[in-house]
Design a protein around this motif. Sequence first.
Motif, PDB file in Angstrom:
ATOM      1  N   ARG A   7      54.598   3.275  55.391  1.00 57.68           N
ATOM      2  CA  ARG A   7      53.282   2.653  55.518  1.00 57.68           C
ATOM      3  C   ARG A   7      53.008   2.161  56.935  1.00 57.68           C
ATOM      4  O   ARG A   7      51.931   1.652  57.222  1.00 57.68           O
ATOM      5  N   GLY A   8      53.994   2.287  57.808  1.00 59.94           N
ATOM      6  CA  GLY A   8      53.800   1.869  59.194  1.00 59.94           C
ATOM      7  C   GLY A   8      53.947   0.382  59.412  1.00 59.94           C
ATOM      8  O   GLY A   8      53.578  -0.127  60.475  1.00 59.94           O
ATOM      9  N   MET A   9      54.531  -0.341  58.442  1.00 58.68           N
ATOM     10  CA  MET A   9      54.662  -1.801  58.576  1.00 58.68           C
ATOM     11  C   MET A   9      55.941  -2.186  59.307  1.00 58.68           C
ATOM     12  O   MET A   9      55.987  -3.230  59.969  1.00 58.68           O
ATOM     13  N   ILE A  10      56.986  -1.370  59.181  1.00 54.52           N
ATOM     14  CA  ILE A  10      58.260  -1.666  59.838  1.00 54.52           C
ATOM     15  C   ILE A  10      58.824  -0.384  60.438  1.00 54.52           C
ATOM     16  O   ILE A  10      58.400   0.714  60.082  1.00 54.52           O
ATOM     17  N   GLU A  11      59.789  -0.547  61.337  1.00 60.01           N
ATOM     18  CA  GLU A  11      60.583   0.586  61.793  1.00 60.01           C
ATOM     19  C   GLU A  11      62.042   0.265  61.509  1.00 60.01           C
ATOM     20  O   GLU A  11      62.499  -0.863  61.721  1.00 60.01           O
ATOM     21  N   VAL A  12      62.747   1.243  60.977  1.00 50.64           N
ATOM     22  CA  VAL A  12      64.161   1.068  60.644  1.00 50.64           C
ATOM     23  C   VAL A  12      64.981   1.590  61.815  1.00 50.64           C
ATOM     24  O   VAL A  12      64.949   2.790  62.130  1.00 50.64           O
ATOM     25  N   LEU A  13      65.705   0.706  62.477  1.00 44.76           N
ATOM     26  CA  LEU A  13      66.500   1.048  63.656  1.00 44.76           C
ATOM     27  C   LEU A  13      67.960   1.139  63.249  1.00 44.76           C
ATOM     28  O   LEU A  13      68.546   0.154  62.794  1.00 44.76           O
ATOM     29  N   HIS A  14      68.538   2.297  63.396  1.00 44.96           N
ATOM     30  CA  HIS A  14      69.919   2.542  62.965  1.00 44.96           C
ATOM     31  C   HIS A  14      70.874   1.563  63.640  1.00 44.96           C
ATOM     32  O   HIS A  14      70.907   1.432  64.857  1.00 44.96           O
ATOM     33  N   GLY A  15      71.617   0.854  62.803  1.00 46.19           N
ATOM     34  CA  GLY A  15      72.605  -0.072  63.314  1.00 46.19           C
ATOM     35  C   GLY A  15      72.052  -1.411  63.747  1.00 46.19           C
ATOM     36  O   GLY A  15      72.822  -2.313  64.113  1.00 46.19           O
ATOM     37  N   ARG A  16      70.729  -1.586  63.703  1.00 48.73           N
ATOM     38  CA  ARG A  16      70.138  -2.840  64.160  1.00 48.73           C
ATOM     39  C   ARG A  16      69.339  -3.550  63.074  1.00 48.73           C
ATOM     40  O   ARG A  16      69.229  -4.767  63.080  1.00 48.73           O
ATOM     41  N   GLY A  17      68.744  -2.790  62.156  1.00 48.76           N
ATOM     42  CA  GLY A  17      67.963  -3.417  61.095  1.00 48.76           C
ATOM     43  C   GLY A  17      66.533  -2.908  61.078  1.00 48.76           C
ATOM     44  O   GLY A  17      66.212  -1.873  61.683  1.00 48.76           O
ATOM     45  N   SER A  18      65.671  -3.637  60.398  1.00 50.01           N
ATOM     46  CA  SER A  18      64.268  -3.243  60.215  1.00 50.01           C
ATOM     47  C   SER A  18      63.366  -4.240  60.925  1.00 50.01           C
ATOM     48  O   SER A  18      63.418  -5.449  60.648  1.00 50.01           O
ATOM     49  N   ARG A  19      62.524  -3.736  61.813  1.00 46.53           N
ATOM     50  CA  ARG A  19      61.687  -4.591  62.647  1.00 46.53           C
ATOM     51  C   ARG A  19      60.220  -4.427  62.285  1.00 46.53           C
ATOM     52  O   ARG A  19      59.733  -3.319  62.047  1.00 46.53           O
ATOM     53  N   VAL A  20      59.482  -5.534  62.251  1.00 46.14           N
ATOM     54  CA  VAL A  20      58.066  -5.527  61.902  1.00 46.14           C
ATOM     55  C   VAL A  20      57.247  -4.944  63.044  1.00 46.14           C
ATOM     56  O   VAL A  20      57.410  -5.333  64.211  1.00 46.14           O
ATOM     57  N   LEU A  21      56.359  -4.016  62.696  1.00 45.08           N
ATOM     58  CA  LEU A  21      55.491  -3.379  63.690  1.00 45.08           C
ATOM     59  C   LEU A  21      54.155  -4.109  63.786  1.00 45.08           C
ATOM     60  O   LEU A  21      53.771  -4.850  62.874  1.00 45.08           O
ATOM     61  N   PRO A  22      53.410  -3.903  64.881  1.00 44.32           N
ATOM     62  CA  PRO A  22      52.097  -4.539  65.017  1.00 44.32           C
ATOM     63  C   PRO A  22      51.150  -4.153  63.885  1.00 44.32           C
ATOM     64  O   PRO A  22      51.206  -3.036  63.361  1.00 44.32           O
ATOM     65  N   ARG A  23      50.267  -5.063  63.545  1.00 44.55           N
ATOM     66  CA  ARG A  23      49.368  -4.870  62.407  1.00 44.55           C
ATOM     67  C   ARG A  23      48.514  -3.614  62.547  1.00 44.55           C
ATOM     68  O   ARG A  23      48.209  -2.954  61.549  1.00 44.55           O
ATOM     69  N   HIS A  24      48.109  -3.262  63.775  1.00 46.92           N
ATOM     70  CA  HIS A  24      47.227  -2.106  63.931  1.00 46.92           C
ATOM     71  C   HIS A  24      47.921  -0.793  63.560  1.00 46.92           C
ATOM     72  O   HIS A  24      47.250   0.224  63.382  1.00 46.92           O
ATOM     73  N   GLN A  25      49.244  -0.821  63.411  1.00 49.19           N
ATOM     74  CA  GLN A  25      49.959   0.388  63.023  1.00 49.19           C
ATOM     75  C   GLN A  25      50.120   0.512  61.502  1.00 49.19           C
ATOM     76  O   GLN A  25      50.588   1.538  61.011  1.00 49.19           O
ATOM     77  N   TRP A  26      49.760  -0.530  60.775  1.00 49.13           N
ATOM     78  CA  TRP A  26      49.906  -0.483  59.328  1.00 49.13           C
ATOM     79  C   TRP A  26      48.906   0.500  58.740  1.00 49.13           C
ATOM     80  O   TRP A  26      47.802   0.678  59.257  1.00 49.13           O
ATOM     81  N   GLN A  27      49.278   1.086  57.619  1.00 57.14           N
ATOM     82  CA  GLN A  27      48.370   2.019  56.965  1.00 57.14           C
ATOM     83  C   GLN A  27      47.216   1.281  56.296  1.00 57.14           C
ATOM     84  O   GLN A  27      47.260   0.088  56.037  1.00 57.14           O
ATOM     85  N   LEU A  28      46.195   2.053  55.957  1.00 56.98           N
ATOM     86  CA  LEU A  28      44.949   1.496  55.458  1.00 56.98           C
ATOM     87  C   LEU A  28      45.132   0.651  54.208  1.00 56.98           C
ATOM     88  O   LEU A  28      44.520  -0.406  54.075  1.00 56.98           O
ATOM     89  N   LEU A  29      45.982   1.066  53.281  1.00 55.61           N
ATOM     90  CA  LEU A  29      46.121   0.326  52.024  1.00 55.61           C
ATOM     91  C   LEU A  29      46.496  -1.119  52.271  1.00 55.61           C
ATOM     92  O   LEU A  29      45.914  -2.036  51.685  1.00 55.61           O
ATOM     93  N   ASP A  30      47.460  -1.346  53.145  1.00 54.74           N
ATOM     94  CA  ASP A  30      47.911  -2.707  53.396  1.00 54.74           C
ATOM     95  C   ASP A  30      46.822  -3.542  54.058  1.00 54.74           C
ATOM     96  O   ASP A  30      46.672  -4.726  53.766  1.00 54.74           O
ATOM     97  N   GLN A  31      46.041  -2.920  54.927  1.00 59.56           N
ATOM     98  CA  GLN A  31      44.922  -3.629  55.537  1.00 59.56           C
ATOM     99  C   GLN A  31      43.854  -3.972  54.496  1.00 59.56           C
ATOM    100  O   GLN A  31      43.258  -5.047  54.519  1.00 59.56           O
ATOM    101  N   LEU A  32      43.621  -3.042  53.574  1.00 59.78           N
ATOM    102  CA  LEU A  32      42.624  -3.291  52.533  1.00 59.78           C
ATOM    103  C   LEU A  32      43.070  -4.393  51.588  1.00 59.78           C
ATOM    104  O   LEU A  32      42.250  -5.206  51.145  1.00 59.78           O
ATOM    105  N   VAL A  33      44.352  -4.425  51.244  1.00 62.08           N
ATOM    106  CA  VAL A  33      44.863  -5.507  50.401  1.00 62.08           C
ATOM    107  C   VAL A  33      44.634  -6.845  51.098  1.00 62.08           C
ATOM    108  O   VAL A  33      44.210  -7.829  50.472  1.00 62.08           O
ATOM    109  N   HIS A  34      44.904  -6.885  52.394  1.00 57.57           N
ATOM    110  CA  HIS A  34      44.671  -8.115  53.161  1.00 57.57           C
ATOM    111  C   HIS A  34      43.187  -8.499  53.124  1.00 57.57           C
ATOM    112  O   HIS A  34      42.847  -9.673  52.929  1.00 57.57           O
ATOM    113  N   LEU A  35      42.309  -7.518  53.284  1.00 54.30           N
ATOM    114  CA  LEU A  35      40.876  -7.800  53.230  1.00 54.30           C
ATOM    115  C   LEU A  35      40.459  -8.288  51.848  1.00 54.30           C
ATOM    116  O   LEU A  35      39.616  -9.191  51.723  1.00 54.30           O
ATOM    117  N   MET A  36      41.036  -7.711  50.788  1.00 48.95           N
ATOM    118  CA  MET A  36      40.716  -8.149  49.436  1.00 48.95           C
ATOM    119  C   MET A  36      41.039  -9.626  49.255  1.00 48.95           C
ATOM    120  O   MET A  36      40.346 -10.358  48.551  1.00 48.95           O
TER     121      MET A  36
END
Length: 246
Positions: free
Chosen positions: A71-100
Amino acid sequence: MSAPAKAVAAEPRAWRKPLRLYGAVAHDLGDAIARGRYATGAFLPTEQELASEYGASRNVVREALRLLSARGMIEVLHGRGSRVLPRHQWQLLDQLVHLMREDRRVPRDLLELRRILEVEIAGLAADRALAAPIDAMAATIDRMRAHADQPEVCIEHDIQFHRLLAEAAGNVLLPLVLEPVGQLLRASRVATIHNPGAVDRSVAAHQEVLERVRARDVAGAREAMRRHLVQVEGEIHRMKGEVGPS
């Protein structure tokens, strides 16, 4: 090189019961990210820590993280963990849920649009539906009922019921008209499905629509759909902690 951002401090959450379905874990983690519990650039807890928090296996957590990555919310970095990506990279569904959840105009206008379209769809289905789509809608409701403890699964069957209803209306253009608002409809369900009792209320409302369609009761099917949309409006108010239609 600057140190990676840390997660925003937050009070420990009370997790009401273990969620073993990866979609439900992804939903809760995605909601935590959307609400700012984990800031852009912050690393999520480790798979082991998340598995302990949710009472789930590491495989379930891993699948949930893959879903959030897709969904573009995180990136999984091998050996380091999962990092949160900027909001503008999130897919539409997650943005729409936020708007709802945050913009009062979105659920209000969506309900108005659904009343314009779906009330008449229900009436047309009562007049025109053949036995096969009626049986398919009944089977979909049975699956909603059988998965009442898995809200994300119920969402898919809920969506399928409305798709079948539109097809049963006998107008080849109606499913095409509904398709562009499909993501908004999904976002509405994602935003409210975890209200206590929401699945049971939804199943009952869908069953009422189906019974009126099966009875060839055109006016009754329209009224059942109106009541269903009042129920949906009530779920939106509950999600926001407001007093609204019951």
